[in-house]
Design an enzyme around this catalytic site. Structure first.
Site, short mmCIF file in Angstrom:
data_model
loop_
_atom_site.label_atom_id
_atom_site.label_comp_id
_atom_site.label_asym_id
_atom_site.label_seq_id
_atom_site.Cartn_x
_atom_site.Cartn_y
_atom_site.Cartn_z
N CYS A 61 38.92 16.07 77.10
CA CYS A 61 37.65 15.42 76.79
C CYS A 61 36.49 16.40 76.79
O CYS A 61 35.49 16.19 76.10
CB CYS A 61 37.37 14.28 77.76
N VAL A 62 36.60 17.49 77.56
CA VAL A 62 35.53 18.50 77.59
C VAL A 62 36.05 19.86 77.16
O VAL A 62 35.38 20.88 77.37
CB VAL A 62 34.89 18.59 79.00
#
Length: 1174
Positions: free
Chosen positions: A1142-1143
């Site tokens: 997600c990051v």
């Protein structure tokens, strides 16, 4: 007192006997009014009244004298007419008088002086005289007893009598006998002295048209009416002016009349004594067309229908050159109403489904419709080509000149009959034209004619030549060399686009290196292929011409004061075309620029653009042109192109917002005008109401103004949207990103960062410490709790109502099956995971929204809606019920929402690991114009390889295709996978079950199969997806890319991973954070050494492990958001690396050796280790 004065100084006495105050009526003044002034006014008024009274008396006296004089004249004429009638009656009362010549000599002046059309007895007297003239064989005319002026007057009287008989209600037997005598008399007059009827030809043909309308097909007057119609046309020994005048009046006064039943049912008798060439020459001048059209368009339609019937009866099936010219003139003038009457079926929504529907058409009279339709039948087109082959089947200058003329006629047919245009093209495609060497396919023949035009040579050699050539357009539609060459060019392009639709890649590329002259030695499609050099020339011609038509459109369209005044205020009006248009040099030009009749500027540009894009798409799929062939950077200032095109886009958007333009309202207005057009067309003659005409004119002017404004204010933007391939791909990606950035800046009040935007929203509604309910409402709509395992359905429920507000930042909280939220704060990474998870879940096979082909490329499930409807029917739900409609609408909402999610990924720069089918991506590129995508057999290969191979076998089948018993229908599966197969049969064309597939029409059958599978069947699903995609990403932005480029834009670059670029844009945290010396941690250095030693597949595995996609962003890893990050994962040497996709974060333990790091990294990547194994 003067001493010389000798008179009396006493004032004389003034005695007033009127009883009024004494004053001088002429002493008053305007500035000192008084009693004297009032008296002066009254005196003047009295004088004027007396003068008017005297004038009225004089006029009354003169009127009385005129009345008396008129009455005396009338009485004298009546008495004289009565006496002459008596004398005339005495002549015919004496049965002993048998000197017919003498009696006619005496009776003629008497009748000419007394005849009145309203007097029934005069009709009998005229018939007596006519009978004597016929019995004496007009001896008195031959002897000179009846001079030419009296014969002319007699002809006028006969015509008047025929007019009276047409409208009178006499005894039918007596009336027919008198009409026979009158017609015979008129025929004899025309035979003896044709010039005597020249003045009444128009009236004559109108009254004859009335008889043809009122008499039955087997009337006893047939022969006489037929002879009366043809007598002036076939008169011998007359000046050419008379013959031409006769044919002109015959056309506009007779042929233009409606419902000539006697003429239509006995066309052969009427055509026998006519010269169709003379009639064609009269029609081709355009004078008749303009005069009849101004009077009534319906009359011109009847004129066309009757002319078609005449020329076919006289000349046989095949048209000849002079008739072709006349038909071209008529069809060009009537192209709009004919096209409306023969419009092609459209894909339209019927409730929640999309089907082929017959449009509401303006009704034509059956006779007119039949005659017009006959122009497109097989025998007519084949006969036309056969006539051309026999008379002009060569390559000389005259033959090529006639080819241009033939091209104009066929172009007009294609434009007038859109529903039959493929049949027309098919007839041309199948034609072979003999030459001095060998027979040539029509495509090759028209290519030779096309390539030998001066226009082609000039534009291929010089990119700047197109504009001056187009400016040389003659002021009127004449048969000039300029028009002939353009007609040849346009017909070749129409035909070649059709051939490209039918040609698969195998045939196309097989023909590149072949020089085929004998079509019998190979397949028909291969014999129509152009060589590599010819294709390069054609592509160059289309590229140069297309660039001119888009970049210099303002010069060609002319200038209108209102739009150009607005454009002048725009800083982006910096192109040469804009400056010249704004300067007023084109002020006298017409907004309706057209290169030939029936082909307006938009149709012309669309044909050029279509041919160019079809070649480009094939070249982008499998290259056959040089690498940089399509680029035209030398024609543009590339250093300032990015800023200029962005400024043009901003100005255009601001101008549209200021004007309050709503494209939906505009299309609705257009549909209203079109509906008004259809509803006001009547069967009696296409009578278009003035209101409908006004609506059409206003809509056309509105579109023309907007078109001119766009052309003048945004020439670079027009190029980018319609010819993006002339700009390098990297530049277009930068422009796309800049467009997105500016859109974010505009929508978010300059706050691009999500947290800053949320703070800005709070500040707009009371501030962060005391926000209003409106602020909570805005932010809460952009927040959602999503349960893992139900991500797609939860996302639809949470964010469907946002519409285009999905562009704003959203905030996601994942919850487990018990509703407990997962730990973490959405700083952008959770949103990325959410978007990727939505796409991954929506594309699962069990969702049935999308299906994949053999290459694992996805496209909307074509059978989905059919399967849903079938399931509803089996469940007993009535079609059209509320449950039925809601179920279908819900399914389509899922497609639209998925389109929004894909658009959101593009908008945020998030790459998705999903490959889309090329034909589906082509629809993305044409999302702004849904009808722009053209299905072809090559795209069918991506959809269904088995069906594609079957179509190839059918195309190359050596025997008679009729033996296969195929028709123009197709079978669609409506049952769900795993259930007993259930199918429905649908027509590929109207009445397709009754149209057999033959060797000739099998290319059309293959084309229609491809169209059904690629366009018609998945139409609703595709339209819903594209509607959602277009809500987030402007379709004009997507049109900047082809299918391969769109895949790279959505999923990243498929080229080799650049480790050094990734290293330059990597962010480190924790122990691995860079110190003041800028040196990397030893473990990080080991990591990059390992990455450099991996092959590209392994690098992609690592990249996908960290970022969820195996491809790099298009402009390098500097565009990756969030950036690629590495942080320490502890000192445990047995621990595996883990990732937070997600990051884009890699948690890398502090390994001490390169070997251990490589082993652990590859194990984690290949085993799919994540948080659970770290």
């Amino acid at each position: 007192m003067f001493p010389t004065f000798t008179g009396s100084a006493r004032r004389p006495r003034n005695v007033n006997m009127s009883g009024q105050k004494s004053f001088n009526p002429f002493t008053g003044s305007s500035w000192s009014p008084g009693a004297s002034a009032l008296g002066a006014t009254k005196t003047v008024a009295q004088a004027q009244a007396e003068r008017a009274q005297r004038q009225q008396e004089r006029e009354r006296l003169k009127a009385a004298q005129r009345i008396q004089r008129t009455w005396r004249g009338h009485r004298a004429r009546r008495e004289l007419r009565a006496s002459r009638r008596q004398a005339l009656d005495r002549l015919y009362a004496d049965a002993a008088l048998v000197d017919l010549e003498g009696r006619t000599a005496k009776a003629t002046p008497l009748l000419l002086g007394v005849y009145q059309a309203t007097n029934a007895q005069d009709q009998h007297r005229l018939c007596w005289l006519a009978s004597d003239l016929l019995a004496s064989k007009f001896a008195c005319v031959a002897s000179g007893a009846i001079e030419l002026p009296r014969l002319q007057r007699l002809a006028q009287i006969v015509v008047s009598s025929l007019e009276w008989h047409e409208t009178s209600k006499q005894d039918p037997v007596e009336s027919i006998a008198q009409i026979q005598i009158l017609l015979d008399t008129l025929i004899q007059i025309v035979t003896l002295r044709p010039q005597s009827v020249q003045a009444v030809l128009g009236r004559l043909y109108k009254v004859l048209a009335g008889y043809c309308r009122g008499l039955g097909p087997s009337s006893p007057l047939l022969d006489r009416v037929c002879h009366a119609v043809t007598a002036p046309l076939s008169a011998a020994s007359v000046p050419c002016d008379f013959t031409r005048s006769a044919y002109v009046e015959f056309a506009q006064s007779f042929l233009a009349q409606a419902d000539l039943f006697l003429f239509e049912s006995n066309i052969g008798a009427f055509a026998a004594d006519m010269d169709v060439d003379q009639l064609s020459d009269a029609l081709a001048t355009g004078d008749i067309v303009s005069s009849v059209s101004s009077a009534s368009p319906s009359r011109l339609m009847w004129l066309l229908a009757h002319f078609i019937a005449l020329q076919k009866k006289k000349k046989g099936v095949a048209l000849h050159a002079r008739s072709l010219k006349a038909l071209y003139s008529l069809l060009s003038t009537l192209s709009t109403p004919i096209r409306a009457a023969f419009s092609v079926p459209n894909l339209k929504a019927s409730g929640e489904t999309e089907t082929l529907e017959e449009p509401s058409r303006p009704s034509l009279a059956p006779y007119v419709s039949d005659q017009l339709s006959s122009l497109t039948n097989r025998d007519e087109i084949s006969g036309l080509l056969g006539q051309f082959i026999s008379e002009h089947g060569g390559t000389s200058a005259s033959d090529l000149e006639y080819a241009g003329f033939l091209a104009g006629y066929i172009l007009t047919l294609v434009n007038c009959f859109p529903a039959l245009s493929d049949d027309i093209r098919m007839r041309l495609y199948l034609a072979d034209i003999p030459t001095t060497t060998a027979p040539l396919p029509a495509v090759k023949f028209f290519w030779n004619a096309f390539s030998q035009t001066s226009i082609f040579s000039s534009i291929v050699q010089d990119a700047d030549a197109a504009l001056p050539i187009l400016r040389q357009k003659p002021p009127s539609e004449t048969d000039s060399a300029w028009h002939r060459e353009w007609r040849t060019i346009l017909l070749f392009l129409e035909l070649y686009v059709f051939v490209l639709r039918l040609t698969d890649d195998e045939d196309f590329f097989s023909g590149l290196a072949m020089n085929i002259l004998n079509a019998s030695s190979t397949s028909r499609l291969r014999s129509c292929s152009l060589g590599a050099n010819n294709l390069a020339q054609l592509a160059t011609f289309l590229k140069h011409l297309g660039f001119t038509l888009y970049y210099h459109a303002a010069d060609l369209l002319g200038s209108a004061h209102e739009p150009l005044q607005a454009a002048q205020t725009s800083p982006s009006s910096s192109s040469p075309s804009a400056s010249r248009a704004l300067g007023g040099s084109a002020a006298a030009s017409s907004l309706a620029f057209s290169v030939t009749a029936g082909v307006d500027f938009e149709a012309f540009r669309s044909l050029i653009s279509t041919a160019m894009k079809m070649l480009y798409e094939r070249d982008s799929r499998r290259r056959f042109l040089p690498h940089d062939h399509w680029l035209m950077t030398s024609k543009l200032d590339m250093d300032g192109f990015l800023s200029a095109v962005v400024l043009e886009e901003q100005n255009q958007r601001e101008r549209e917002e200021a004007e309050g333009r709503d494209s939906d309202d505009e299309s609705s207005d257009g549909e209203t005008a079109a509906t008004s057009l259809r509803m006001t067309m009547t069967a009696s003659g296409l009578r278009l109401s003035r209101q409908a005409q006004a609506e059409r004119i206003l809509m056309a002017r509105k579109r023309a103004r907007k078109q001119l404004l766009r052309a003048a204010a945004g020439p670079r933007l027009e190029i980018l949207r319609n010819m993006p391939f002339v700009i390098p791909f990297d530049m277009r990606v930068q422009i796309f990103r800049q467009f997105v950035y500016l859109d974010k800046h505009r929508r978010r009040g300059g706050n691009i960062d999500p947290d800053r935007w949320r703070l800005w929203v709070l500040n707009q509604h009371g501030g962060p410490f005391d926000p209003s309910p409106a602020a909570h409402n805005v932010l809460s709509r952009h927040q959602a709790k999503i349960q893992r395992g139900h991500i797609f359905q939860d996302a639809v429920e949470a964010f469907w109502s946002l519409d285009d507000k999905l562009k704003e930042p959203i905030q996601i909280t994942f919850v487990d099956e018990f509703g407990m939220p997962e730990a973490g704060i959405d700083g952008g990474g959770v949103t990325k995971e959410f978007l990727i998870s939505v796409t991954s879940e929506a594309f699962r096979p069990e969702e049935r929204l999308f299906v994949s082909n053999s290459k694992n490329s996805y496209y909307p499930n074509p059978c989905d809606l059919d399967q849903v409807k079938n399931a509803l029917r089996e469940a007993g739900i009535r079609e059209g019920s509320e449950v039925w409609n809601e179920t279908i609408a819900s399914r389509l909402r899922q497609y639209e929402f998925l389109g929004r999610i894909i658009g959101k990924c593009l908008y945020e720069g998030i790459l998705i690991d999903i490959a889309f089918a090329g034909f589906f991506l082509l629809k993305w590129a044409s999302a702004g114009a849904p009808d722009a995508y053209r299905a072809n057999i090559n795209d069918l290969r991506e959809l269904d390889e088995e069906l594609y191979q079957g179509m190839l076998r059918l195309k190359n089948y050596p025997g008679d295709v009729g033996d296969l018993a195929l028709d123009f229908t197709i079978t669609d599966q409506v049952s769900l996978p795993g259930e007993p197969v259930k199918t429905v049969t649908r027509g590929l064309v109207p009445d397709g079950e009754n149209l057999a597939v033959t060797n000739e029409n099998r290319p059309l059958y293959i084309s229609y199969v491809a169209r059904h599978r690629l366009v018609v069947q998945p139409y609703a699903q595709t339209r819903a997806f594209l509607r959602g995609l277009g809500l987030i990403i402007d379709p004009a932005w997507l049109s900047m890319f082809n299918q391969n480029e769109l895949q790279r834009l959505a999923g990243g670059d498929s080229s080799e991973i650049d480790v050094e670029d990734l290293r330059r844009h990597t962010v480190y945290s924790g122990v691995y954070a860079l110190g003041d010396d800028g040196e990397e941690h030893p473990t990080v250095q080991l990591f990059w050494e390992v990455m450099r030693g991996l092959d590209d597949r392994q690098r992609r595995d690592v990249l996908k492990y960290v970022t969820s996609t195996p491809r790099a962003p298009l402009l390098g890893f500097g565009q990756l958001s969030p950036p690629f990050s590495i942080r320490d994962g502890g000192r445990d040497q047995d621990r595996l690396p883990s990732a937070s996709t997600c990051v884009n974060l890699l948690k890398l333990p502090q390994y001490q050796s390169k070997e251990v790091l490589k082993e652990k990294l590859l194990y984690a990547v290949t085993s799919g280790a994540g948080f659970d194994l770290s």
